[in-house]
Design a protein around this motif. Structure first.
Motif, PDB file in Angstrom:
ATOM      1  N   ALA A  95       0.569  -1.180  -0.164  1.00 49.24           N
ATOM      2  CA  ALA A  95       0.021  -0.035  -0.205  1.00 49.24           C
ATOM      3  C   ALA A  95       0.760   1.138  -0.161  1.00 49.24           C
ATOM      4  O   ALA A  95       0.370   2.212  -0.533  1.00 49.24           O
ATOM      5  CB  ALA A  95      -1.098  -0.033   1.276  1.00 49.24           C
ATOM      6  N   THR A  96       2.195   1.151   0.621  1.00 50.45           N
ATOM      7  CA  THR A  96       2.905   2.444   0.798  1.00 50.45           C
ATOM      8  C   THR A  96       3.832   2.494  -0.509  1.00 50.45           C
ATOM      9  O   THR A  96       4.068   3.622  -0.869  1.00 50.45           O
ATOM     10  CB  THR A  96       3.636   2.600   2.096  1.00 50.45           C
ATOM     11  N   THR A  97       4.435   1.342  -0.953  1.00 50.05           N
ATOM     12  CA  THR A  97       5.209   1.370  -2.058  1.00 50.05           C
ATOM     13  C   THR A  97       4.795   1.257  -3.541  1.00 50.05           C
ATOM     14  O   THR A  97       5.428   1.585  -4.501  1.00 50.05           O
ATOM     15  CB  THR A  97       6.370   0.561  -1.882  1.00 50.05           C
ATOM     16  N   GLY A  98       3.683   0.691  -3.458  1.00 48.13           N
ATOM     17  CA  GLY A  98       2.987   0.318  -4.713  1.00 48.13           C
ATOM     18  C   GLY A  98       3.597  -1.069  -5.639  1.00 48.13           C
ATOM     19  O   GLY A  98       3.617  -1.312  -6.655  1.00 48.13           O
ATOM     20  N   LEU A  99       4.602  -1.627  -4.752  1.00 48.12           N
ATOM     21  CA  LEU A  99       5.346  -2.673  -4.989  1.00 48.12           C
ATOM     22  C   LEU A  99       4.481  -4.106  -4.366  1.00 48.12           C
ATOM     23  O   LEU A  99       4.165  -3.688  -3.174  1.00 48.12           O
ATOM     24  CB  LEU A  99       6.681  -2.743  -4.781  1.00 48.12           C
ATOM     25  N   ALA A 100       4.685  -5.117  -5.183  1.00 47.81           N
ATOM     26  CA  ALA A 100       4.014  -6.233  -4.379  1.00 47.81           C
ATOM     27  C   ALA A 100       4.743  -7.460  -4.558  1.00 47.81           C
ATOM     28  O   ALA A 100       5.406  -7.793  -5.701  1.00 47.81           O
ATOM     29  CB  ALA A 100       2.678  -6.567  -4.990  1.00 47.81           C
ATOM     30  N   LEU A 101       5.028  -8.437  -3.288  1.00 48.10           N
ATOM     31  CA  LEU A 101       5.230  -9.565  -3.447  1.00 48.10           C
ATOM     32  C   LEU A 101       3.811 -10.572  -3.568  1.00 48.10           C
ATOM     33  O   LEU A 101       3.230 -10.302  -2.725  1.00 48.10           O
ATOM     34  CB  LEU A 101       6.213 -10.179  -2.414  1.00 48.10           C
ATOM     35  N   LEU A 102       4.000 -11.462  -4.531  1.00 46.93           N
ATOM     36  CA  LEU A 102       2.514 -12.070  -4.738  1.00 46.93           C
ATOM     37  C   LEU A 102       2.766 -13.428  -4.726  1.00 46.93           C
ATOM     38  O   LEU A 102       3.464 -14.080  -5.015  1.00 46.93           O
ATOM     39  CB  LEU A 102       2.149 -11.667  -6.328  1.00 46.93           C
ATOM     40  N   PRO A 103       1.662 -14.250  -3.990  1.00 47.85           N
ATOM     41  CA  PRO A 103       1.397 -15.760  -4.330  1.00 47.85           C
ATOM     42  C   PRO A 103       1.449 -15.973  -5.517  1.00 47.85           C
ATOM     43  O   PRO A 103       0.855 -15.372  -6.458  1.00 47.85           O
ATOM     44  CB  PRO A 103       0.326 -15.924  -3.422  1.00 47.85           C
ATOM     45  N   VAL A 104       2.057 -17.281  -5.925  1.00 45.58           N
ATOM     46  CA  VAL A 104       2.082 -17.908  -7.257  1.00 45.58           C
ATOM     47  C   VAL A 104       1.182 -19.194  -6.994  1.00 45.58           C
ATOM     48  O   VAL A 104       1.616 -19.941  -6.204  1.00 45.58           O
ATOM     49  CB  VAL A 104       3.458 -18.138  -7.677  1.00 45.58           C
ATOM     50  N   GLN A 105       0.134 -19.196  -7.926  1.00 45.01           N
ATOM     51  CA  GLN A 105      -0.616 -20.348  -7.920  1.00 45.01           C
ATOM     52  C   GLN A 105      -0.506 -20.967  -9.372  1.00 45.01           C
ATOM     53  O   GLN A 105      -0.364 -20.463 -10.469  1.00 45.01           O
ATOM     54  CB  GLN A 105      -2.202 -20.106  -7.974  1.00 45.01           C
ATOM     55  N   ARG A 106      -0.664 -22.250  -9.722  1.00 42.15           N
ATOM     56  CA  ARG A 106      -0.694 -22.967 -10.722  1.00 42.15           C
ATOM     57  C   ARG A 106      -2.044 -22.675 -11.280  1.00 42.15           C
ATOM     58  O   ARG A 106      -3.148 -22.952 -10.535  1.00 42.15           O
ATOM     59  CB  ARG A 106      -0.502 -24.497 -10.655  1.00 42.15           C
ATOM     60  N   ARG A 107      -2.358 -22.283 -12.701  1.00 45.33           N
ATOM     61  CA  ARG A 107      -3.532 -22.073 -13.006  1.00 45.33           C
ATOM     62  C   ARG A 107      -4.684 -23.175 -12.997  1.00 45.33           C
ATOM     63  O   ARG A 107      -5.653 -23.165 -12.543  1.00 45.33           O
ATOM     64  CB  ARG A 107      -3.501 -21.289 -14.497  1.00 45.33           C
ATOM     65  N   ALA A 108      -3.954 -24.273 -13.588  1.00 46.25           N
ATOM     66  CA  ALA A 108      -4.855 -25.640 -13.601  1.00 46.25           C
ATOM     67  C   ALA A 108      -5.534 -26.050 -12.359  1.00 46.25           C
ATOM     68  O   ALA A 108      -6.524 -26.568 -12.212  1.00 46.25           O
ATOM     69  CB  ALA A 108      -4.398 -26.557 -14.605  1.00 46.25           C
ATOM     70  N   GLU A 109      -4.333 -26.242 -11.525  1.00 44.36           N
ATOM     71  CA  GLU A 109      -4.464 -26.893 -10.480  1.00 44.36           C
ATOM     72  C   GLU A 109      -5.110 -26.191  -9.165  1.00 44.36           C
ATOM     73  O   GLU A 109      -5.781 -26.345  -8.142  1.00 44.36           O
ATOM     74  CB  GLU A 109      -3.180 -27.629  -9.769  1.00 44.36           C
ATOM     75  N   GLY A 110      -4.871 -24.801  -9.300  1.00 49.16           N
ATOM     76  CA  GLY A 110      -5.313 -23.772  -8.230  1.00 49.16           C
ATOM     77  C   GLY A 110      -4.346 -23.771  -7.003  1.00 49.16           C
ATOM     78  O   GLY A 110      -4.680 -23.256  -5.868  1.00 49.16           O
TER      79      GLY A 110
END
Length: 167
Positions: free
Chosen positions: A58-73
């Protein structure tokens, strides 16, 4: 100081989805961190870490994001931009995947999407820092055209600093 656009917080590739953190990610994030062999953090501690990640985003505009496999979820790790050892102007790309997801090109695919997201923010350069022992991560960064800048020695060994200019 240059003003940068906020990084997109939802990225999709052919096989992956990168999205914002949810409290429900805590148990899987905990399991991922335990693979480092340095103990297992509590789920409560990880929930606090997720809240801290969201606040930093919220303060930096940068994000570390979780990664999911699309097919398996299924949650297989994380990838994104962090300040880390760098700056908000020239952030670091960071990623970590479960061992079961190694060797399938997921890190390169996720990091490629994050690289594109970094370009969209208007940034001109990214950094990455990787343990000199971590050959697979160094290969991922090489595929993404990062170049070695220098090596430092820290408490846990040699760290390779790499950089990539952005269009």
């Amino acid at each position: 100081m240059t003003t940068y656009k906020t990084m997109p917080f939802h990225l999709e590739t052919e096989r992956l989805v990168l999205r914002p953190w949810a409290e429900s990610d805590a148990a899987e994030f905990c399991a991922l961190l335990s693979e480092r062999g340095k103990g297992t953090p509590t789920v409560e501690r990880i929930r606090t870490s997720i809240a801290e990640l969201l606040a930093t985003t919220a303060t930096t505009g940068l994000a570390l994001l979780p990664v999911q496999r699309r097919a398996e979820g299924d949650f297989i790790g994380y990838c994104g931009l962090i300040i880390g050892r760098s700056t908000v102007e020239e952030p670091e790309i960071a990623y970590e995947l479960f061992r079961r997801a190694h060797g399938r090109g997921y890190a390169t695919e996720a990091a490629g999407a994050v690289l594109d997201a970094a370009v969209a923010t208007g940034r001109k350069r990214l950094w990455s820092t990787v343990g000199a022992w971590n050959t697979p991560s160094l290969r991922v960064l090489e595929k993404l055209e990062f170049e070695r800048d220098h090596v430092s020695v820290e408490d846990n060994g040699e760290v390779v600093w790499l950089t990539r200019s952005l269009p």
